[in-house]
Design an enzyme around this catalytic site. Structure first.
Site, PDB file in Angstrom:
ATOM      1  N   GLY A  29      83.869   0.790 142.008  1.00  0.00           N
ATOM      2  CA  GLY A  29      84.750   1.711 141.870  1.00  0.00           C
ATOM      3  C   GLY A  29      84.958   2.399 141.586  1.00  0.00           C
ATOM      4  N   LEU A  31      85.312   5.704 142.416  1.00  0.00           N
ATOM      5  CA  LEU A  31      84.014   6.319 143.414  1.00  0.00           C
ATOM      6  C   LEU A  31      84.195   7.753 142.701  1.00  0.00           C
ATOM      7  CD1 LEU A  31      82.648   4.750 146.563  1.00  0.00           C
ATOM      8  CD2 LEU A  31      83.075   3.830 144.464  1.00  0.00           C
ATOM      9  N   HIS A  32      82.937   8.184 142.342  1.00  0.00           N
ATOM     10  CA  HIS A  32      83.223  10.082 142.570  1.00  0.00           C
ATOM     11  C   HIS A  32      81.600  10.475 143.385  1.00  0.00           C
ATOM     12  CE1 HIS A  32      80.404   8.617 139.488  1.00  0.00           C
ATOM     13  NE2 HIS A  32      81.389   8.232 138.589  1.00  0.00           N
ATOM     14  N   GLY A  34      78.439  10.859 141.422  1.00  0.00           N
ATOM     15  CA  GLY A  34      77.449  10.071 141.058  1.00  0.00           C
ATOM     16  C   GLY A  34      77.218   9.125 141.757  1.00  0.00           C
ATOM     17  N   HIS A  35      78.448   8.083 142.111  1.00  0.00           N
ATOM     18  CA  HIS A  35      78.304   7.173 143.620  1.00  0.00           C
ATOM     19  C   HIS A  35      77.834   7.787 144.681  1.00  0.00           C
ATOM     20  CE1 HIS A  35      81.404   5.628 140.366  1.00  0.00           C
ATOM     21  NE2 HIS A  35      80.571   4.309 140.394  1.00  0.00           N
ATOM     22  N   LYS A 147      72.330   7.961 135.698  1.00  0.00           N
ATOM     23  CA  LYS A 147      72.759   7.750 134.264  1.00  0.00           C
ATOM     24  C   LYS A 147      73.026   6.318 133.568  1.00  0.00           C
ATOM     25  CE  LYS A 147      77.642   8.223 132.825  1.00  0.00           C
ATOM     26  NZ  LYS A 147      78.596   6.758 133.276  1.00  0.00           N
ATOM     27  N   SER A 184      83.179   7.396 136.050  1.00  0.00           N
ATOM     28  CA  SER A 184      84.747   6.822 136.344  1.00  0.00           C
ATOM     29  C   SER A 184      85.657   6.525 134.937  1.00  0.00           C
ATOM     30  CB  SER A 184      84.661   4.866 136.897  1.00  0.00           C
ATOM     31  OG  SER A 184      83.533   5.286 138.099  1.00  0.00           O
ATOM     32  N   ARG A 185      85.145   6.305 134.054  1.00  0.00           N
ATOM     33  CA  ARG A 185      86.608   6.590 132.857  1.00  0.00           C
ATOM     34  C   ARG A 185      86.287   8.039 132.153  1.00  0.00           C
ATOM     35  NH1 ARG A 185      81.875   2.406 131.316  1.00  0.00           N
ATOM     36  NH2 ARG A 185      83.148   0.737 131.487  1.00  0.00           N
TER      37      ARG A 185
HETATM   38  P1  AMP Z   1      79.703   2.052 138.515  1.00  0.00           P
HETATM   39  O1  AMP Z   1      80.564   1.961 139.120  1.00  0.00           O
HETATM   40  O2  AMP Z   1      79.838   2.545 137.400  1.00  0.00           O
HETATM   41  O3  AMP Z   1      78.463   0.919 138.230  1.00  0.00           O
HETATM   42  O4  AMP Z   1      78.125   2.926 138.465  1.00  0.00           O
HETATM   43  C1  AMP Z   1      77.447   2.677 140.245  1.00  0.00           C
HETATM   44  C2  AMP Z   1      76.208   2.632 140.016  1.00  0.00           C
HETATM   45  O5  AMP Z   1      76.266   3.959 140.329  1.00  0.00           O
HETATM   46  C3  AMP Z   1      75.289   2.596 138.760  1.00  0.00           C
HETATM   47  O6  AMP Z   1      74.119   2.659 139.585  1.00  0.00           O
HETATM   48  C4  AMP Z   1      75.348   4.242 138.491  1.00  0.00           C
HETATM   49  O7  AMP Z   1      74.532   4.299 137.401  1.00  0.00           O
HETATM   50  C5  AMP Z   1      75.354   4.975 139.696  1.00  0.00           C
HETATM   51  N1  AMP Z   1      76.788   6.279 138.013  1.00  0.00           N
HETATM   52  C6  AMP Z   1      77.584   6.266 137.856  1.00  0.00           C
HETATM   53  N2  AMP Z   1      77.981   7.544 137.689  1.00  0.00           N
HETATM   54  C7  AMP Z   1      77.086   8.511 137.719  1.00  0.00           C
HETATM   55  C8  AMP Z   1      75.978   9.382 137.998  1.00  0.00           C
HETATM   56  N3  AMP Z   1      76.705  10.214 137.109  1.00  0.00           N
HETATM   57  N4  AMP Z   1      74.976  10.414 138.383  1.00  0.00           N
HETATM   58  C9  AMP Z   1      74.329   9.338 138.878  1.00  0.00           C
HETATM   59  N5  AMP Z   1      74.825   7.750 139.761  1.00  0.00           N
HETATM   60  C10 AMP Z   1      75.966   7.451 138.927  1.00  0.00           C
END
Ligand code: AMP
Length: 252
Positions: A29, A31-32, A34-35, A147, A184-185
């Protein structure tokens, strides 16, 4: 878009779509872009896309990091709905851990380095939750961001080690124009912090020596967790304003 909360509910829906190609994007969650880049790719390449939103406590070794994780379920669902995602899987702890985390998937080598060295148990939590999510959702394709490159490589190993019938698709890091990797951070940083944070990528992708890069990060105000080259990739984790940021670049 359907929101699914339990394994039983998913099984009912899965029985109707099991002959379609299913793409899966696990997230925590907050979400941005990247997600959403992963989600768009899944929608392009599959007939059905499932996104999970689960803030997995077993991968957090720092309680405060978990408690202050910047995610809002309603905001995330609006984003997913606009993208035309088919299913959101949003389980609770009891759904994911009927065993109360007595059973754990562990990797003994690479998971002990980099993020694993200073976040003990982190990758056990990641590998275990992803194995569970794969077993529940049964996707054909699953999308992960570079990432979290160490995470991606460990999951690639998991798929091979346990003969999992899923194809992992690595996706490039999405960055701000400044070079800052979306995370997200980042929402926990001040305006000034965001400016400083963008120096991570600028510094690690520069032509300086590893030692100079480390000093440049320290001088910019970061507290370094690690800056390490493994094969042709440079990995960094550093704290700024108490927020832990990670990034990596492929070296030429
Ligand atoms: P998280 O919600 O942080 O567990 O991320 C979920 C998925 O999104 C993971 O596969 C991350 O590597 C990917 N992700 C997070 N930030 C980025 C980003 N800036 N660019 C590409 N993928 C991302």
């Amino acid at each position: 878009m359907k929101i699914i909360k339990t394994v039983e509910q998913w099984k009912e829906n899965y029985s109707l779509i099991k002959n379609y190609k299913i793409g899966f994007v696990p997230t925590m969650g907050g979400l941005h872009e990247g997600h959403t880049s992963l989600i768009r790719k899944s929608i392009e390449e599959n007939q059905i896309t499932v996104v999970s939103i689960y803030l997995n406590p077993t991968q957090f070794n720092d309680k405060n990091d978990l408690l202050t994780y910047p995610a809002n379920f309603e905001d995330d669902c609006k984003i997913l709905d606009k993208l035309n995602v088919d299913f959101v899987f949003a389980p609770t702890y009891d759904v994911i851990y009927p065993d109360n985390y007595k059973y754990v998937i562990s990797e003994k080598e690479f998971s002990k380095l980099l993020c694993g060295a200073t976040r003990p148990g982190h990758f056990d939590g990641v590998l275990t939750v992803v194995m569970k999510l794969f077993n529940i959702i049964k996707p054909n394709n699953a999308y992960f961001g570079e990432k979290d490159y160490q995470q991606y490589k460990l999951l690639e190993g998991l798929v091979k080690a346990f003969f999992l019938d899923v194809k992992l698709i690595p996706c490039p890091i999405i960055r701000e124009d400044s070079g800052l990797a979306l995370s997200s951070r980042n929402r926990k940083l001040s305006k000034e912090g965001i400016k400083i944070a963008s120096k991570i990528h600028q510094i690690i992708s520069s032509d300086n020596s590893l030692e100079d890069k480390e000093n440049m990060l320290i001088n910019a105000g970061f507290t370094i967790d690690y800056i390490t080259q493994i094969e042709k990739r440079l990995y960094v984790a550093a704290f700024l304003e108490g927020v832990r940021l990670i990034d990596n670049v492929e070296l030429k």
